[in-house]
Design an enzyme around this catalytic site. Structure first.
Site, short mmCIF file in Angstrom:
data_model
loop_
_atom_site.label_atom_id
_atom_site.label_comp_id
_atom_site.label_asym_id
_atom_site.label_seq_id
_atom_site.Cartn_x
_atom_site.Cartn_y
_atom_site.Cartn_z
N GLU A 241 2.68 -1.02 -9.56
CA GLU A 241 3.17 -2.39 -9.44
C GLU A 241 3.05 -3.11 -10.77
O GLU A 241 1.94 -3.28 -11.30
CB GLU A 241 2.39 -3.16 -8.38
CG GLU A 241 2.87 -4.60 -8.24
CD GLU A 241 2.10 -5.39 -7.20
OE1 GLU A 241 2.22 -6.63 -7.20
OE2 GLU A 241 1.38 -4.77 -6.41
N LYS A 373 -11.05 2.60 8.88
CA LYS A 373 -9.63 2.61 8.50
C LYS A 373 -8.75 1.82 9.47
O LYS A 373 -7.58 2.15 9.66
CB LYS A 373 -9.13 4.06 8.37
CG LYS A 373 -9.90 4.87 7.36
CD LYS A 373 -9.53 6.32 7.33
CE LYS A 373 -10.44 7.07 6.35
NZ LYS A 373 -10.20 8.51 6.33
N ASP A 449 -11.42 6.87 -0.84
CA ASP A 449 -10.44 7.12 0.21
C ASP A 449 -9.49 5.94 0.29
O ASP A 449 -9.89 4.85 0.72
CB ASP A 449 -11.16 7.30 1.56
CG ASP A 449 -10.23 7.78 2.66
OD1 ASP A 449 -9.01 7.58 2.53
OD2 ASP A 449 -10.72 8.35 3.65
N HIS A 547 7.17 -11.90 -12.61
CA HIS A 547 7.62 -10.66 -11.97
C HIS A 547 9.03 -10.28 -12.39
O HIS A 547 9.35 -9.09 -12.52
CB HIS A 547 7.53 -10.78 -10.45
CG HIS A 547 6.17 -10.45 -9.91
ND1 HIS A 547 5.82 -9.19 -9.51
CD2 HIS A 547 5.07 -11.23 -9.74
CE1 HIS A 547 4.58 -9.19 -9.10
NE2 HIS A 547 4.09 -10.41 -9.23
#
Length: 558
Positions: A241, A373, A449, A547
């Protein structure tokens, strides 16, 4: 339109210095000499040395005897002539290479013009070939070794399971290549852009990734220095990004120019929550009372702690749903993230309880009350992993100079956006601008993770005006950052290098768990910087502009 092409024709095989039979040899500048050039060079070099030595000896004698130097004999005349001749030759020798190139180039052009029409054009030079296992379906790949071809055919036909290749071959790189070729033949699709070579496949065997066919490349940038708790840290971030690292870096600058940030880890414990079913709710409640009774904690700790040198039981909290009992165990895990460690301890306790509760049916080692998660209120309230608060005071001058806005605008935007706006959306732990961005980038770079980004990104960002409204106090509270510096992906070469950049690679022998806690504070500190910068960009109206400038591909303009 005919195009004249000058092409060098290679000399026939076996020709020496252009003297092959039946072929015109290349003209050498040294061919004009009566002797081979190496012999001529040797003669003139010896002549130069001998003449110089003789003349030096004679002139030394004349000086001793007070004889005029211009009085010379016949031998001295010969020596002077030999010295001059040899010197002229040796100086000219340096130009032979240039003369040779001129002669040979002119001769080659004539030869090429004569032979180019007489000889058929040679076959085009083949392009550099990749490994046979990387050839595309459309191109004819180089023939693989017969043994590998048989294995690929077996995988394609379903006779050889793909997952046994590493064990069968004993070569992880070869197994990945064969699996990749089998996948190409089965699907008919190319994955040429996915690299195969340049990775240590043995390092992931049995712990990180099964049935590999390549690896994905991700750019890693660095934000910093992040001045945190008196340390100057450079934070590695893996992302695709645009603007993310630049924005975080701006936040780091604002924090550094205001004296740095501070952090505190106020809770540290990984959780696992098995679920067991009983014949009745009453029976489930009996076990709940046993587990939560402080009088039984020491016994449970001894049983639980047998699983590891670092696992230490901290507590058990239970919840019921009918006759199902959910038991949430919390324990410290040293520098490991600790999922496997806590699971083994939980299994020890379940085996121990089975004697007193033979009617207990353990449905699963994880009943989602952990909660791993998944976005869950239990993690937001009770915490999981490391619970961290990071804060900083940003001076009014830095807010205006670096962040291009003012304190009042930042405080107002945070209330309306991060607090009220997230509440309107029904957010759970999402009272922030973009904590997940920074958490995920650091997780990937340091071998965590990535799926645990879900709960690790739970964050509430608070902004307040202090010192009569002149300065800004900013804080992020993150109750469930799940990180480790040993195990899993942390031992891979690239991820290990990123941890080493932070000075927290591996386990801390002197203070077990301190490396993982430091990593958690780095995550929170980087989130603090990222929040500060993004909220400032939005308050100043610069977000879209930045951006459009940095987060768009320029390929179309090239």
């Amino acid at each position: 339109m005919a195009v004249k092409v000058h092409r060098r024709v290679p000399a026939p095989h076996g020709a020496a210095h252009g003297r092959g039979t039946g072929e015109r040899g290349r003209v050498q500048a040294g061919d004009a000499l009566p002797l081979p050039i190496r012999h001529t060079n040797l003669i003139f070099s010896a002549l130069f040395a001998a003449s110089l030595a003789y003349l030096m000896r004679r002139w030394r004698e004349k000086i001793r005897n007070s004889t005029p130097l211009h009085v010379v004999g016949l031998t001295e005349i010969f020596a002077i002539c030999g010295l001059v001749a040899s010197l002229i030759y040796l100086i000219s020798f340096f130009g032979i290479a240039f003369a040779q190139s001129v002669v040979s180039n002119s001769d080659d052009e004539e030869e090429e013009d004569l032979l180019i029409s007489a000889q058929p054009p040679p076959p085009p030079k083949p392009a550099p070939q990749q490994c046979a296992l990387l050839q595309s379906a459309g191109a004819a790949p180089e023939k693989m070794p017969e043994e590998d071809e048989e294995i690929v055919a077996g995988v394609v036909a379903g006779k050889i399971p793909s997952y046994v290749l590493e064990t069968k071959l004993g070569d992880c790189r070869r197994a990945a290549g064969i699996r990749r070729e089998a996948l190409r033949r089965i699907t008919g699709r190319e994955i040429d852009g996915l690299p195969l070579d340049g990775f240590d496949y043995a390092s992931i065997l049995g712990q990180c990734c099964e049935m590999p066919v390549g690896y994905v490349q991700l750019p890693v940038g660095v934000a910093g220095p992040l001045v945190l708790d008196g340390r100057r840290l450079y934070v590695p971030m893996a992302t695709t990004e645009g603007c993310l690292i630049a924005s975080t870096n701006r936040g780091c600058k604002a924090i550094a120019e205001s004296g740095g940030a501070s952090s505190v880890v106020y809770r540290d414990g990984m959780t696992r929550a098995p679920v067991a079913r009983f014949p009745s709710a009453r029976r489930a409640a009996e076990l709940k009372c046993l587990l939560e009774n402080p009088a039984n904690f020491d016994t449970l700790s001894v049983v639980f702690n047998r699983s590891s040198r670092f696992a230490r039981l901290q507590g058990v909290k239970c919840a019921m749903a009918g006759r199902n009992l959910y038991m949430r165990f919390t324990c410290s895990t040293g520098d490991a993230m600790g999922m496997n460690m806590v699971s083994k301890g939980v299994q020890n306790v379940l085996d121990y309880l089975q004697d007193d509760f033979p009617d207990m049916d353990v449905v699963s080692i994880s009943g989602n009350f952990c909660s791993d998660k998944k976005s869950a209120a239990v993690n937001w309230i009770e915490g999981r992993g490391k619970s961290v608060v990071c804060e900083a005071v940003i001076s009014e001058e830095v807010v205006q100079k670096v962040l291009k806005t003012n304190v009042q605008s930042l405080v107002e935007l945070n209330v309306i956006k991060n607090l009220a706006g997230s509440a309107v959306a029904g957010a759970l732990g999402g009272f922030n601008a973009h904590a997940s961005n920074i958490v995920t980038a650091i997780f990937i770079a340091t071998g965590q993770d990535p799926a645990q980004n879900v709960e690790s990104s739970q964050c509430i960002t608070m902004l307040e005006a202090i010192n009569d409204g002149r300065d800004l106090h900013i804080s992020v509270t993150m109750p469930s950052i799940e990180v480790g510096t040993v195990g899993g992906g942390t031992q891979l070469a690239s991820q290990s290098a990123c941890l080493n950049l932070l000075g927290i690679k591996g386990a801390n022998r002197d203070s077990p768990g301190s490396n993982a806690r430091l990593l958690a504070t780095v995550v929170a500190g980087a989130v603090l910087a990222g929040e500060l910068s993004l909220i400032s960009a939005q308050a100043a109206g610069h977000l879209v502009q930045s951006h459009m400038k940095y987060n768009r591909s320029n390929k179309a303009a090239c």
